[in-house]
Motif scaffolding. Sequence first.
Motif, PDB file in Angstrom:
ATOM      1  N   CYS A  93       8.001  -2.615  11.456  1.00  0.00           N
ATOM      2  CA  CYS A  93       8.014  -2.456   9.995  1.00  0.00           C
ATOM      3  C   CYS A  93       8.714  -1.179   9.529  1.00  0.00           C
ATOM      4  N   ARG A  94       9.467  -0.529  10.387  1.00  0.00           N
ATOM      5  CA  ARG A  94       9.977   0.801  10.038  1.00  0.00           C
ATOM      6  C   ARG A  94      10.827   0.807   8.763  1.00  0.00           C
ATOM      7  N   ASN A  95      11.741  -0.151   8.625  1.00  0.00           N
ATOM      8  CA  ASN A  95      12.598  -0.146   7.439  1.00  0.00           C
ATOM      9  C   ASN A  95      11.810  -0.425   6.165  1.00  0.00           C
ATOM     10  N   VAL A  96      10.809  -1.287   6.256  1.00  0.00           N
ATOM     11  CA  VAL A  96       9.965  -1.545   5.087  1.00  0.00           C
ATOM     12  C   VAL A  96       9.159  -0.293   4.750  1.00  0.00           C
ATOM     13  N   LEU A 138       0.304   2.776   7.403  1.00  0.00           N
ATOM     14  CA  LEU A 138      -0.765   1.839   7.763  1.00  0.00           C
ATOM     15  C   LEU A 138      -0.853   0.689   6.768  1.00  0.00           C
ATOM     16  N   LEU A 139      -0.678   0.987   5.484  1.00  0.00           N
ATOM     17  CA  LEU A 139      -0.759  -0.049   4.465  1.00  0.00           C
ATOM     18  C   LEU A 139       0.330  -1.103   4.662  1.00  0.00           C
ATOM     19  N   VAL A 140       1.557  -0.662   4.900  1.00  0.00           N
ATOM     20  CA  VAL A 140       2.670  -1.606   5.088  1.00  0.00           C
ATOM     21  C   VAL A 140       2.416  -2.498   6.302  1.00  0.00           C
ATOM     22  N   ILE A 141       1.999  -1.902   7.393  1.00  0.00           N
ATOM     23  CA  ILE A 141       1.734  -2.689   8.611  1.00  0.00           C
ATOM     24  C   ILE A 141       0.618  -3.690   8.361  1.00  0.00           C
ATOM     25  N   GLN A 142      -0.418  -3.262   7.669  1.00  0.00           N
ATOM     26  CA  GLN A 142      -1.544  -4.144   7.366  1.00  0.00           C
ATOM     27  C   GLN A 142      -1.118  -5.272   6.437  1.00  0.00           C
ATOM     28  N   ALA A 143      -0.306  -4.948   5.433  1.00  0.00           N
ATOM     29  CA  ALA A 143       0.134  -5.950   4.460  1.00  0.00           C
ATOM     30  C   ALA A 143       0.989  -7.037   5.111  1.00  0.00           C
ATOM     31  N   LEU A 188       4.166  -5.042  -2.197  1.00  0.00           N
ATOM     32  CA  LEU A 188       3.794  -4.732  -3.578  1.00  0.00           C
ATOM     33  C   LEU A 188       2.653  -5.630  -4.055  1.00  0.00           C
ATOM     34  N   GLU A 189       2.705  -6.896  -3.684  1.00  0.00           N
ATOM     35  CA  GLU A 189       1.618  -7.816  -4.044  1.00  0.00           C
ATOM     36  C   GLU A 189       0.317  -7.398  -3.363  1.00  0.00           C
ATOM     37  N   TYR A 190       0.416  -6.949  -2.133  1.00  0.00           N
ATOM     38  CA  TYR A 190      -0.765  -6.496  -1.393  1.00  0.00           C
ATOM     39  C   TYR A 190      -1.368  -5.259  -2.067  1.00  0.00           C
ATOM     40  N   GLU A 217      -7.074  -0.671  -4.557  1.00  0.00           N
ATOM     41  CA  GLU A 217      -8.176   0.052  -5.191  1.00  0.00           C
ATOM     42  C   GLU A 217      -9.342   0.303  -4.240  1.00  0.00           C
ATOM     43  N   ASP A 218      -9.624  -0.649  -3.353  1.00  0.00           N
ATOM     44  CA  ASP A 218     -10.732  -0.459  -2.409  1.00  0.00           C
ATOM     45  C   ASP A 218     -10.279  -0.736  -0.974  1.00  0.00           C
ATOM     46  N   ILE A 219      -9.042  -0.360  -0.680  1.00  0.00           N
ATOM     47  CA  ILE A 219      -8.454  -0.677   0.614  1.00  0.00           C
ATOM     48  C   ILE A 219      -9.109   0.112   1.745  1.00  0.00           C
ATOM     49  N   ASN A 220      -9.183  -0.512   2.904  1.00  0.00           N
ATOM     50  CA  ASN A 220      -9.679   0.127   4.113  1.00  0.00           C
ATOM     51  C   ASN A 220      -8.527   0.200   5.101  1.00  0.00           C
ATOM     52  N   LEU A 221      -8.050   1.409   5.359  1.00  0.00           N
ATOM     53  CA  LEU A 221      -6.934   1.612   6.285  1.00  0.00           C
ATOM     54  C   LEU A 221      -7.468   2.293   7.539  1.00  0.00           C
TER      55      LEU A 221
END
Length: 298
Positions: A154-157, A179-184, A201-203, A209-213
């Motif tokens: 996911c590096r480029n994203v 972490l968010l990008v990889i999870q999404a 962006l949709e993720y 708001e209540d994300i767990n990374l």
Amino acid sequence: MTVTEYLELLLDDEKISEDEKEEIRKKRDEVEGAIKEEFGDKVKTVKYSGSIAKHTAINSSKDLDLAIHFKKESFDTLKEMYDTVFDFLDDNYNVRKQKVSIGLTDFDVDVVPGRRIDEEGDSNNDVFLHRSDDDSRIKTNIENHKSHITESGCRNVIKLMKIWKNKWNVKFKSFAMELLVIQALEDSTATGLKDRIKEVLEYVVDKVEDINLVDPANSNNNVADVIEYHKKLFMKTTASTCLSYLDDADDDEDSQLSAWKKVFNDFTGTTNNSYYTDSSIAKRNTSDWGRQPDRRHG
């Protein structure tokens, strides 16, 4: 220009030159040498991390983390370890205290003092870090972090989302963004950059708001916990505004390209300025959008 070409151009514009990387490495090596000379055999290992080491750096947000792993018995407490390293660096450089690291304000280098958990196993890179904000400790493992990024694909994203957050002045820590990008994108079948960015962006809108990374080196550490709610809300509102640009665009290539430029707060070649108002509204919809403290750590 197609949307894909535009996104690739953004990546190219934010590419760090090899000369810049080498200059940062030279500064890192200088600091590493000084620390080794000062602390001698108290130092067990030195690890390199940060966005440059993980290949997720962009020119507007680049750093090298110099992780100094001390032997288990080197200091009586983690606080003593952190404060001793800080005092030494403060005598020689312009520094600032950060949550678990010490930032060298004239360099793109953060020093991260850590104390080894397993003294015997050289292959076990688990360390405890001192949290200067609340005098607690946190377990981490830099090698786990780097492999987590490498294996994600996911590096480029990640780089594009870092560009996005900087364009909109979204305050969301770099490690948390990784972490968010990889999870999404964990279960995504999308392959193109624009589709993958849109999914992220949709993720963000649905989850941030209540994300767990979860820290890949410590399942008890939710990296998102240290990000204030108003920052998460601003990120969500901004992502929602950006998705509306994409939803409102026509299917033709020019309209799509114009929409994606708006996503990255890029006014180049835009004659319709109606979205200036939208971005202002997005900022005012947060409780404290104007106050933006320093970044870091991660």
